[in-house]
Design a protein around this motif. Structure first.
Motif, PDB file in Angstrom:
ATOM      1  N   HIS A 296       3.259 -73.247-106.041  1.00  0.00           N
ATOM      2  CA  HIS A 296       3.095 -74.181-107.163  1.00  0.00           C
ATOM      3  C   HIS A 296       1.784 -74.937-107.045  1.00  0.00           C
ATOM      4  O   HIS A 296       1.065 -75.116-108.041  1.00  0.00           O
ATOM      5  CB  HIS A 296       4.274 -75.153-107.195  1.00  0.00           C
ATOM      6  N   ARG A 297       1.434 -75.374-105.838  1.00  0.00           N
ATOM      7  CA  ARG A 297       0.159 -76.082-105.650  1.00  0.00           C
ATOM      8  C   ARG A 297      -1.018 -75.161-105.949  1.00  0.00           C
ATOM      9  O   ARG A 297      -2.002 -75.571-106.573  1.00  0.00           O
ATOM     10  CB  ARG A 297       0.075 -76.633-104.228  1.00  0.00           C
TER      11      ARG A 297
ATOM     12  N   ASP B 294      -0.978 -72.509-107.944  1.00  0.00           N
ATOM     13  CA  ASP B 294      -0.992 -72.307-109.400  1.00  0.00           C
ATOM     14  C   ASP B 294      -1.626 -73.499-110.109  1.00  0.00           C
ATOM     15  O   ASP B 294      -2.421 -73.334-111.041  1.00  0.00           O
ATOM     16  CB  ASP B 294       0.431 -72.113-109.931  1.00  0.00           C
ATOM     17  N   LYS B 295      -1.274 -74.689-109.648  1.00  0.00           N
ATOM     18  CA  LYS B 295      -1.777 -75.907-110.288  1.00  0.00           C
ATOM     19  C   LYS B 295      -3.290 -76.003-110.172  1.00  0.00           C
ATOM     20  O   LYS B 295      -3.980 -76.342-111.146  1.00  0.00           O
ATOM     21  CB  LYS B 295      -1.116 -77.137-109.668  1.00  0.00           C
TER      22      LYS B 295
ATOM     23  N   VAL C 168      -4.774 -73.397-112.568  1.00  0.00           N
ATOM     24  CA  VAL C 168      -4.609 -73.822-113.964  1.00  0.00           C
ATOM     25  C   VAL C 168      -5.584 -74.945-114.294  1.00  0.00           C
ATOM     26  O   VAL C 168      -6.201 -74.954-115.361  1.00  0.00           O
ATOM     27  CB  VAL C 168      -3.153 -74.256-114.238  1.00  0.00           C
TER      28      VAL C 168
ATOM     29  N   ARG D  43       0.707 -67.143-113.412  1.00  0.00           N
ATOM     30  CA  ARG D  43       0.399 -68.467-112.874  1.00  0.00           C
ATOM     31  C   ARG D  43       0.547 -69.555-113.943  1.00  0.00           C
ATOM     32  O   ARG D  43       1.023 -70.661-113.658  1.00  0.00           O
ATOM     33  CB  ARG D  43      -1.017 -68.477-112.289  1.00  0.00           C
TER      34      ARG D  43
ATOM     35  N   ARG E 213       4.352 -69.841-114.583  1.00  0.00           N
ATOM     36  CA  ARG E 213       5.014 -70.575-113.489  1.00  0.00           C
ATOM     37  C   ARG E 213       4.745 -72.066-113.590  1.00  0.00           C
ATOM     38  O   ARG E 213       5.629 -72.892-113.354  1.00  0.00           O
ATOM     39  CB  ARG E 213       4.537 -70.043-112.133  1.00  0.00           C
ATOM     40  N   HIS E 214       3.488 -72.403-113.927  1.00  0.00           N
ATOM     41  CA  HIS E 214       3.138 -73.825-114.050  1.00  0.00           C
ATOM     42  C   HIS E 214       3.906 -74.466-115.205  1.00  0.00           C
ATOM     43  O   HIS E 214       4.405 -75.596-115.084  1.00  0.00           O
ATOM     44  CB  HIS E 214       1.630 -73.958-114.272  1.00  0.00           C
TER      45      HIS E 214
ATOM     46  N   GLN F  74       7.502 -75.003-114.099  1.00  0.00           N
ATOM     47  CA  GLN F  74       7.657 -76.160-113.229  1.00  0.00           C
ATOM     48  C   GLN F  74       7.751 -77.452-114.037  1.00  0.00           C
ATOM     49  O   GLN F  74       8.532 -78.349-113.714  1.00  0.00           O
ATOM     50  CB  GLN F  74       6.495 -76.249-112.241  1.00  0.00           C
ATOM     51  N   ARG F  75       6.971 -77.541-115.092  1.00  0.00           N
ATOM     52  CA  ARG F  75       7.025 -78.738-115.941  1.00  0.00           C
ATOM     53  C   ARG F  75       8.370 -78.844-116.650  1.00  0.00           C
ATOM     54  O   ARG F  75       8.957 -79.920-116.736  1.00  0.00           O
ATOM     55  CB  ARG F  75       5.890 -78.699-116.966  1.00  0.00           C
TER      56      ARG F  75
END
Length: 207
Positions: free
Chosen positions: A5-6, A8-9, A12, A42, A45-46, A49-50
């Motif tokens: 997640h980090r 991907d963030k 992004v 990616r 996935r981001h 997560q939101r």
């Protein structure tokens, strides 16, 4: 998953930075890489997560699926299938589930709220991730409506400061202190309305 997640963030944010810079420099340009980015795992996935971190994820759309149910089955499988449907053209948004919520301060009255499926919320979130920096680059600095990190309190503060700057050339009671008093009264009313409106909190949870 946290490490992914980090990563991907960071990726992004890099894409969003590029989109913002390109939009600022070329406001009339066409965006040819958007579909590739939108369907990139990616970005999906981001967006997931939101959606998953929002308490509205506990509320299902017409398909009955919640974030918890998707995780129990397979979060990765959900995203891979969604990506495949988007790229193949098989994806179709579902109807929103209609729910009536009470109107604030109006006992016995309700307003309709549309609740999308989790799947549609992820796609909507992915689109927002890419469109937001493009439009952010075009907004005026005094635009406060529906923008990240901005709200009515910020708009009122901008007006307050503008009134202060002009008050030196105005007689008392025109702008200056009189305006500040009106703004502060409005802010108090706004806080009272927000704190006494469970319907607004419920609606926000389902966005």
């Amino acid at each position: 998953m946290d490490t992914d997640h980090r990563t991907d963030k960071v990726w992004v944010l890099g894409i969003q930075r590029k989109l913002y810079q390109w939009s600022k420099a070329n406001p009339d340009d066409q965006w040819r890489d958007m579909w590739g980015w939108l369907t990139d795992l990616r970005v999906l996935r981001h967006a997931w997560q939101r959606v998953a971190s929002n308490k509205g994820g506990r509320t299902a759309g017409v398909d009955g699926m919640t974030v918890g149910r998707i995780r129990n089955r397979s979060e990765q499988r959900f995203l891979v299938d969604l990506q495949a449907d988007l790229r193949s053209g098989a994806y179709r948004p579902s109807p929103a589930r209609r729910k009536l919520i009470p109107k604030a301060g109006k006992p016995g009255q309700f307003r309709p709220l549309g609740i999308p499926t989790i799947r549609d919320r992820v796609v909507q979130g992915a689109v927002k991730i890419l469109l937001e920096p493009i439009f952010e680059a075009q907004f005026w600095h005094v635009s406060y409506g529906f923008r990240p990190g901005r709200n009515t309190h910020g708009a009122l503060e901008y007006i307050r400061r503008a009134a202060c700057r002009r008050s030196g050339t105005r007689t008392p009671g025109e702008t200056g202190c009189h305006t500040l008093g009106l703004l502060r009264g409005y802010q108090r009313m706004l806080r009272q309305y927000q704190s006494s409106s469970p319907a607004r909190a419920d609606a926000k949870a389902h966005r």
